[in-house]
Design an enzyme around this catalytic site. Structure first.
Site, PDB file in Angstrom:
ATOM      1  N   ASP A 177       0.913  -1.134   0.000  1.00 48.67           N
ATOM      2  CA  ASP A 177       0.000   0.000   0.000  1.00 48.67           C
ATOM      3  C   ASP A 177       0.955   1.186   0.000  1.00 48.67           C
ATOM      4  O   ASP A 177       1.570   1.484   1.031  1.00 48.67           O
ATOM      5  CB  ASP A 177      -0.883   0.014   1.253  1.00 48.67           C
ATOM      6  CG  ASP A 177      -1.849   1.184   1.204  1.00 48.67           C
ATOM      7  OD1 ASP A 177      -1.437   2.261   0.733  1.00 48.67           O
ATOM      8  OD2 ASP A 177      -2.999   1.033   1.624  1.00 48.67           O
ATOM      9  N   HIS A 178       1.129   1.813  -1.148  1.00 49.02           N
ATOM     10  CA  HIS A 178       2.243   2.773  -1.249  1.00 49.02           C
ATOM     11  C   HIS A 178       2.061   3.964  -0.305  1.00 49.02           C
ATOM     12  O   HIS A 178       3.023   4.660   0.001  1.00 49.02           O
ATOM     13  CB  HIS A 178       2.477   3.212  -2.695  1.00 49.02           C
ATOM     14  CG  HIS A 178       1.478   4.178  -3.225  1.00 49.02           C
ATOM     15  ND1 HIS A 178       0.211   3.807  -3.591  1.00 49.02           N
ATOM     16  CD2 HIS A 178       1.541   5.510  -3.452  1.00 49.02           C
ATOM     17  CE1 HIS A 178      -0.447   4.865  -4.028  1.00 49.02           C
ATOM     18  NE2 HIS A 178       0.338   5.917  -3.951  1.00 49.02           N
ATOM     19  N   HIS A 240      -5.874   2.699   1.157  1.00 49.71           N
ATOM     20  CA  HIS A 240      -5.192   3.867   1.720  1.00 49.71           C
ATOM     21  C   HIS A 240      -5.951   4.490   2.903  1.00 49.71           C
ATOM     22  O   HIS A 240      -5.371   4.774   3.951  1.00 49.71           O
ATOM     23  CB  HIS A 240      -4.985   4.940   0.647  1.00 49.71           C
ATOM     24  CG  HIS A 240      -4.409   4.400  -0.626  1.00 49.71           C
ATOM     25  ND1 HIS A 240      -3.425   3.446  -0.647  1.00 49.71           N
ATOM     26  CD2 HIS A 240      -4.676   4.669  -1.931  1.00 49.71           C
ATOM     27  CE1 HIS A 240      -3.109   3.161  -1.901  1.00 49.71           C
ATOM     28  NE2 HIS A 240      -3.857   3.892  -2.702  1.00 49.71           N
TER      29      HIS A 240
HETATM   30  C1  BG6 Z   1      -3.659   4.446  -6.327  1.00 44.65           C
HETATM   31  C2  BG6 Z   1      -5.002   4.508  -7.025  1.00 44.65           C
HETATM   32  O1  BG6 Z   1      -3.663   3.431  -5.369  1.00 44.65           O
HETATM   33  O2  BG6 Z   1      -3.402   5.683  -5.695  1.00 44.65           O
HETATM   34  C3  BG6 Z   1      -5.051   5.657  -8.007  1.00 44.65           C
HETATM   35  O3  BG6 Z   1      -5.229   3.288  -7.715  1.00 44.65           O
HETATM   36  C4  BG6 Z   1      -4.655   6.948  -7.334  1.00 44.65           C
HETATM   37  O4  BG6 Z   1      -6.349   5.776  -8.586  1.00 44.65           O
HETATM   38  C5  BG6 Z   1      -3.334   6.788  -6.583  1.00 44.65           C
HETATM   39  O5  BG6 Z   1      -4.517   7.943  -8.329  1.00 44.65           O
HETATM   40  C6  BG6 Z   1      -3.018   8.021  -5.762  1.00 44.65           C
HETATM   41  O6  BG6 Z   1      -1.713   7.906  -5.269  1.00 44.65           O
HETATM   42  P1  BG6 Z   1      -0.861   9.191  -4.906  1.00 44.65           P
HETATM   43  O7  BG6 Z   1       0.416   8.669  -4.353  1.00 44.65           O
HETATM   44  O8  BG6 Z   1      -0.686   9.960  -6.183  1.00 44.65           O
HETATM   45  O9  BG6 Z   1      -1.668   9.969  -3.928  1.00 44.65           O
END
Ligand code: BG6
Length: 495
Positions: A177-178, A240
């Site tokens: 989960d980045h 998230h």
């Molecule tokens: C991803 C989603 O997990 O997170 C995307 O699949 C979204 O739809 C993205 O745009 C948002 O990540 P960040 O790091 O740009 O906030």
């Protein structure tokens, strides 16, 4: 055994994620010495690329770091390309042969990390072939990093997990989960557990409500096909948002270790109230963007996007209220919202504190008597794009009489610091290399998050209603405002 001696095999090696995130992150680790010289990367995908083509792609993906030619060549020389059909066992035999050769060449001692950065339909097939074709018959460690989405509901996630468990143990599985790699998300724990002033008032006696906003100004981009089946609830809330919520709500862990943090996060997720259908309808709203503008730019509506059904009922926005049924949080709403094509990109947490027990300024004789209620104290955590935190307090307005005025104590990381902060993927790759699963999601967390989200989804699927429209460039439909207004509250962040 040196953990740094490692063979990465990236499934989805020609893809967008690999190019935009993985190769640049590996390069940063290489530059910093976190990856030594004894590592190799095999990129696999269907395309019939040569190693030369692959090296060009690698060099392009790190060009923004402006490495010298020599440095870029040296880095790229660790990369090998193998065209691969994930369903064909013979291809795994070829992959094994190449893996064993590289193992020998770079003295890797059998350490293998497999990165699944491709369609989740193939995750199960890939891991079972890794085992059946002997790619795991080495003496070193074996780890698998899995990109989201991990299933598309509880049942499919459980099936997938069972399949992967046939091959890898829970300790060997790193579910990405980045958001957990983001600096300011990791900072939530520092703010809570390193500051007596917060942890001592971090409960329902002092906190009125907590708001989590994940706004995006982009639309669905080229991912219409995926997104139309997923929607904002599964795309952002299941992972998230519930991860952020669990970090905010969990009890203090007895130690800041993977096991202890995990235990507390799981308990927090398990304390989230499972809503009935009626409660879902009352506490969750969705929206779908229609044409509008952000600044000077015009944008089309969601249903006009590529690969999106023209009658799509998929939500591109969701706002809702979670309740946590435990001693600490009983009665404190956690409001969340996320959406595409909103006013601006921004992720923020607002912790809104309660009013003082008695407002002694209410009937002040020395000043105007219009201060029926004071502005609440608010702790804001800015996750991105700015990073930092602020605390809103009440002070006295300068001048005659006695009026209070909110003032903000602010700390923002400078753009220099932000630029030099390791990217989320860089941190997560290093964690996986070090065998540290703290910032990855454990199966129990994934399972519970799906159960919570499934309940909401099932009600919506049953209702089959078109989500209320909101103009691109706004912060969602009116319903999202009403959700708080009917409880006498409002969204603190109003860009
Ligand atoms: C991803 C989603 O997990 O997170 C995307 O699949 C979204 O739809 C993205 O745009 C948002 O990540 P960040 O790091 O740009 O906030």
């Amino acid at each position: 055994m040196d953990q740094k001696n490692v063979l990465f095999t990236i499934f989805g090696g020609t893809g967008d994620l690999a190019r935009r995130k993985l190769y640049p992150s590996l390069f940063r680790l290489y530059q910093k010495g976190d990856l030594g010289e004894d590592f190799a990367v095999i990129g696999t995908a269907r395309r019939p690329w040569s190693n030369e083509t692959y090296h060009e792609v690698i060099k392009n993906s790190i060009a923004s770091f402006q490495p010298s030619n020599k440095e870029a060549e040296e880095f790229a020389s660790h990369f090998y390309y193998q065209s691969h059909n994930v369903k064909d066992t013979q291809h795994y035999d070829a992959l094994k042969k190449l893996s064993d050769e590289l193992d020998e060449k770079y003295s890797i001692q059998g350490n293998r990390i497999f990165y699944l950065a491709m369609s989740p339909n193939f995750f199960g097939t890939i891991v079972s072939h890794l085992k059946s074709q002997g790619l795991l018959n080495t003496n070193g460690y074996h780890r698998v990093i899995i990109e989201k989405p991990f299933g598309n509901d509880y049942q499919s996630a459980a099936d997938l997990n069972d399949e992967i468990n046939q091959v890898f143990t829970e300790e060997e599985i790193y579910r990405i989960d980045h958001y957990l790699g983001k600096e300011m998300i990791q900072n939530i724990s520092a703010i809570r557990f390193a500051n007596l002033i917060f942890e001592s008032i971090w409960n329902n006696r002092y906190i009125d409500n907590i708001q989590i906003s994940l706004a995006e100004d982009v639309g669905v981009e080229e991912r219409g096909g995926y997104y139309d089946k997923s929607g904002a609830l599964k795309d952002m809330v299941q992972n998230h948002i519930l991860q952020m919520l669990s970090l905010l709500a969990m009890e203090p862990p007895v130690a800041f270790s993977e096991k202890e943090i995990r235990t507390e996060k799981i308990k927090a997720l398990e304390s989230i109230r499972m809503f009935s259908e009626e409660e879902v309808r009352k506490n969750f709203v969705r929206g779908q963007y229609v044409a509008g503008e952000i600044g000077d730019d015009q944008f089309r509506g969601y249903r006009e996007e590529e690969n999106v059904d023209e009658n799509s009922l998929t939500e591109t926005f969701v706002a809702g209220k979670f309740l946590i049924d435990n001693f600490r949080w009983s009665g404190v709403p956690f409001y969340v919202r996320t959406g595409k094509r909103l006013t601006e990109k921004g992720t923020r947490i607002n912790v809104v504190f309660k009013q003082v027990p008695v407002n002694v300024f209410k009937d002040s004789v020395t000043g105007p008597c219009d201060q029926k209620s004071l502005a609440p104290n608010i702790l804001t955590i800015y996750i991105q794009p700015t990073e930092g935190f602020s605390l809103t307090l009440n002070g006295k307005e300068i001048g005659q009489g006695f009026q209070t005025d909110p003032i903000k104590l602010e700390h923002r990381n400078s753009s220099d610091i932000i630029e030099n902060t390791p990217e989320a993927y860089e941190k997560l790759l290093l964690d996986a290399l070090n065998g540290d699963g703290t910032n990855f999601t454990h199966w129990d967390e994934v399972a519970q998050s799906w159960k919570i989200v499934d309940r909401i989804r099932e009600t919506w699927d049953k209702d089959q209603q078109t989500p209320p429209g909101y103009r691109a460039g706004t912060m969602g439909p009116d319903e999202a405002y009403q959700l708080l207004e009917k409880e006498g509250r409002h969204w603190v962040w109003e860009p």
